[in-house]
Motif scaffolding. Structure first.
Motif, PDB file in Angstrom:
ATOM      1  N   GLU A 108       0.814  -1.216   0.000  1.00  0.00           N
ATOM      2  CA  GLU A 108       0.000   0.000   0.000  1.00  0.00           C
ATOM      3  C   GLU A 108       0.848   1.267   0.000  1.00  0.00           C
ATOM      4  O   GLU A 108       0.391   2.314  -0.455  1.00  0.00           O
ATOM      5  CB  GLU A 108      -0.928   0.017   1.224  1.00  0.00           C
ATOM      6  N   HIS A 109       2.061   1.170   0.513  1.00  0.00           N
ATOM      7  CA  HIS A 109       2.943   2.338   0.592  1.00  0.00           C
ATOM      8  C   HIS A 109       4.058   2.318  -0.455  1.00  0.00           C
ATOM      9  O   HIS A 109       5.052   3.029  -0.326  1.00  0.00           O
ATOM     10  CB  HIS A 109       3.523   2.455   2.006  1.00  0.00           C
ATOM     11  N   GLY A 110       3.903   1.479  -1.454  1.00  0.00           N
ATOM     12  CA  GLY A 110       4.856   1.475  -2.562  1.00  0.00           C
ATOM     13  C   GLY A 110       6.181   0.799  -2.271  1.00  0.00           C
ATOM     14  O   GLY A 110       7.134   0.965  -3.031  1.00  0.00           O
ATOM     15  N   MET A 111       6.243   0.047  -1.182  1.00  0.00           N
ATOM     16  CA  MET A 111       7.474  -0.672  -0.863  1.00  0.00           C
ATOM     17  C   MET A 111       7.424  -2.074  -1.461  1.00  0.00           C
ATOM     18  O   MET A 111       6.356  -2.647  -1.625  1.00  0.00           O
ATOM     19  CB  MET A 111       7.642  -0.819   0.655  1.00  0.00           C
ATOM     20  N   THR A 112       8.592  -2.618  -1.736  1.00  0.00           N
ATOM     21  CA  THR A 112       8.703  -4.023  -2.102  1.00  0.00           C
ATOM     22  C   THR A 112       8.767  -4.820  -0.812  1.00  0.00           C
ATOM     23  O   THR A 112       9.503  -4.447   0.104  1.00  0.00           O
ATOM     24  CB  THR A 112       9.986  -4.265  -2.925  1.00  0.00           C
ATOM     25  N   ALA A 113       8.008  -5.901  -0.732  1.00  0.00           N
ATOM     26  CA  ALA A 113       8.047  -6.770   0.445  1.00  0.00           C
ATOM     27  C   ALA A 113       8.702  -8.093   0.070  1.00  0.00           C
ATOM     28  O   ALA A 113       8.445  -8.646  -0.996  1.00  0.00           O
ATOM     29  CB  ALA A 113       6.639  -7.021   0.975  1.00  0.00           C
ATOM     30  N   ILE A 114       9.566  -8.551   0.951  1.00  0.00           N
ATOM     31  CA  ILE A 114      10.208  -9.854   0.814  1.00  0.00           C
ATOM     32  C   ILE A 114      10.017 -10.547   2.151  1.00  0.00           C
ATOM     33  O   ILE A 114      10.280  -9.954   3.202  1.00  0.00           O
ATOM     34  CB  ILE A 114      11.709  -9.708   0.470  1.00  0.00           C
ATOM     35  N   MET A 115       9.536 -11.792   2.115  1.00  0.00           N
ATOM     36  CA  MET A 115       9.283 -12.523   3.359  1.00  0.00           C
ATOM     37  C   MET A 115       9.934 -13.894   3.321  1.00  0.00           C
ATOM     38  O   MET A 115      10.095 -14.484   2.248  1.00  0.00           O
ATOM     39  CB  MET A 115       7.773 -12.725   3.569  1.00  0.00           C
ATOM     40  N   ASP A 116      10.280 -14.361   4.519  1.00  0.00           N
ATOM     41  CA  ASP A 116      10.779 -15.728   4.688  1.00  0.00           C
ATOM     42  C   ASP A 116      12.012 -16.018   3.837  1.00  0.00           C
ATOM     43  O   ASP A 116      12.175 -17.098   3.297  1.00  0.00           O
ATOM     44  CB  ASP A 116       9.651 -16.734   4.391  1.00  0.00           C
ATOM     45  N   ARG A 117      12.869 -15.018   3.712  1.00  0.00           N
ATOM     46  CA  ARG A 117      14.123 -15.179   2.972  1.00  0.00           C
ATOM     47  C   ARG A 117      15.256 -14.557   3.781  1.00  0.00           C
ATOM     48  O   ARG A 117      15.094 -13.485   4.361  1.00  0.00           O
ATOM     49  CB  ARG A 117      14.074 -14.461   1.613  1.00  0.00           C
ATOM     50  N   CYS A 118      16.401 -15.209   3.785  1.00  0.00           N
ATOM     51  CA  CYS A 118      17.578 -14.673   4.467  1.00  0.00           C
ATOM     52  C   CYS A 118      18.323 -13.735   3.528  1.00  0.00           C
ATOM     53  O   CYS A 118      18.717 -14.135   2.431  1.00  0.00           O
ATOM     54  CB  CYS A 118      18.494 -15.807   4.922  1.00  0.00           C
ATOM     55  N   ILE A 119      18.525 -12.498   3.944  1.00  0.00           N
ATOM     56  CA  ILE A 119      19.182 -11.503   3.106  1.00  0.00           C
ATOM     57  C   ILE A 119      20.615 -11.922   2.760  1.00  0.00           C
ATOM     58  O   ILE A 119      21.083 -11.698   1.653  1.00  0.00           O
ATOM     59  CB  ILE A 119      19.124 -10.104   3.761  1.00  0.00           C
ATOM     60  N   LYS A 120      21.295 -12.567   3.706  1.00  0.00           N
ATOM     61  CA  LYS A 120      22.677 -13.011   3.461  1.00  0.00           C
ATOM     62  C   LYS A 120      22.713 -14.105   2.393  1.00  0.00           C
ATOM     63  O   LYS A 120      23.561 -14.066   1.493  1.00  0.00           O
ATOM     64  CB  LYS A 120      23.287 -13.513   4.770  1.00  0.00           C
ATOM     65  N   VAL A 121      21.798 -15.056   2.469  1.00  0.00           N
ATOM     66  CA  VAL A 121      21.725 -16.132   1.471  1.00  0.00           C
ATOM     67  C   VAL A 121      21.383 -15.550   0.108  1.00  0.00           C
ATOM     68  O   VAL A 121      22.011 -15.884  -0.901  1.00  0.00           O
ATOM     69  CB  VAL A 121      20.688 -17.185   1.898  1.00  0.00           C
ATOM     70  N   GLU A 122      20.403 -14.646   0.070  1.00  0.00           N
ATOM     71  CA  GLU A 122      20.010 -14.047  -1.205  1.00  0.00           C
ATOM     72  C   GLU A 122      21.147 -13.242  -1.807  1.00  0.00           C
ATOM     73  O   GLU A 122      21.359 -13.249  -3.023  1.00  0.00           O
ATOM     74  CB  GLU A 122      18.756 -13.185  -1.037  1.00  0.00           C
ATOM     75  N   ASP A 123      21.914 -12.550  -0.972  1.00  0.00           N
ATOM     76  CA  ASP A 123      23.071 -11.794  -1.462  1.00  0.00           C
ATOM     77  C   ASP A 123      24.083 -12.757  -2.105  1.00  0.00           C
ATOM     78  O   ASP A 123      24.591 -12.504  -3.186  1.00  0.00           O
ATOM     79  CB  ASP A 123      23.726 -11.013  -0.332  1.00  0.00           C
TER      80      ASP A 123
END
Length: 140
Positions: free
Chosen positions: A118-133
């Motif tokens: 609703e506020h124009g943000m991208t949402a990412i859930m249930d993911r590890c930022i370090k693994v995705e990097d």
């Protein structure tokens, strides 16, 4: 329509262009997952801004009691809090103009994802930022 995380390619682009990453729930205890993940991201060159009302400094960075107390722009709000607190964090992230709300692995909140959308943000859930990097950007 149900929630769907961005594609791996989109996540890679988000990380490639990320500046400041505010970490809500970053622990000052080095054996905690939030600390280990944030330290690894910091070592990869990301600017980590700790958000924890119980600490003054974590990982050599000034710690802030809330997102609203951070005096500079935030690109990603990375959340290490239980699901029931995530809607409030999403509202705070929207208030400071963050671009991405990232709920760490094991954290899912449909309400937080909806607030982000609703506020124009991208949402990412249930993911590890370090693994995705590591997966999306490898050795960059």
């Amino acid at each position: 329509m149900g929630f769907e995380n961005p594609s791996r390619e989109e996540i890679g682009e988000i990380l490639k262009h990320a500046g400041n990453i505010a970490v809500v729930g970053l622990s000052d205890k080095s054996d905690r997952t939030s600390h280990m993940v944030s330290r690894a991201m910091q070592q990869r060159g990301y600017r980590i801004i700790p958000v924890n009302p119980a600490a003054a400094e974590i990982l050599g960075e000034t710690c802030y009691p809330s997102l609203q107390d951070i005096p500079e722009p935030v690109d990603i709000v990375n959340v290490f809090r239980r699901s029931e607190y995530c809607a409030e964090v999403a509202r705070d992230a929207a208030e400071i103009g963050a671009k991405v709300l990232w709920l760490q692995q094991g954290i899912i909140s449909s309400e937080a994802a909806e607030i982000a959308r609703e506020h124009g943000m991208t949402a990412i859930m249930d993911r590890c930022i370090k693994v995705e990097d590591s997966v999306t950007l490898g050795g960059r």
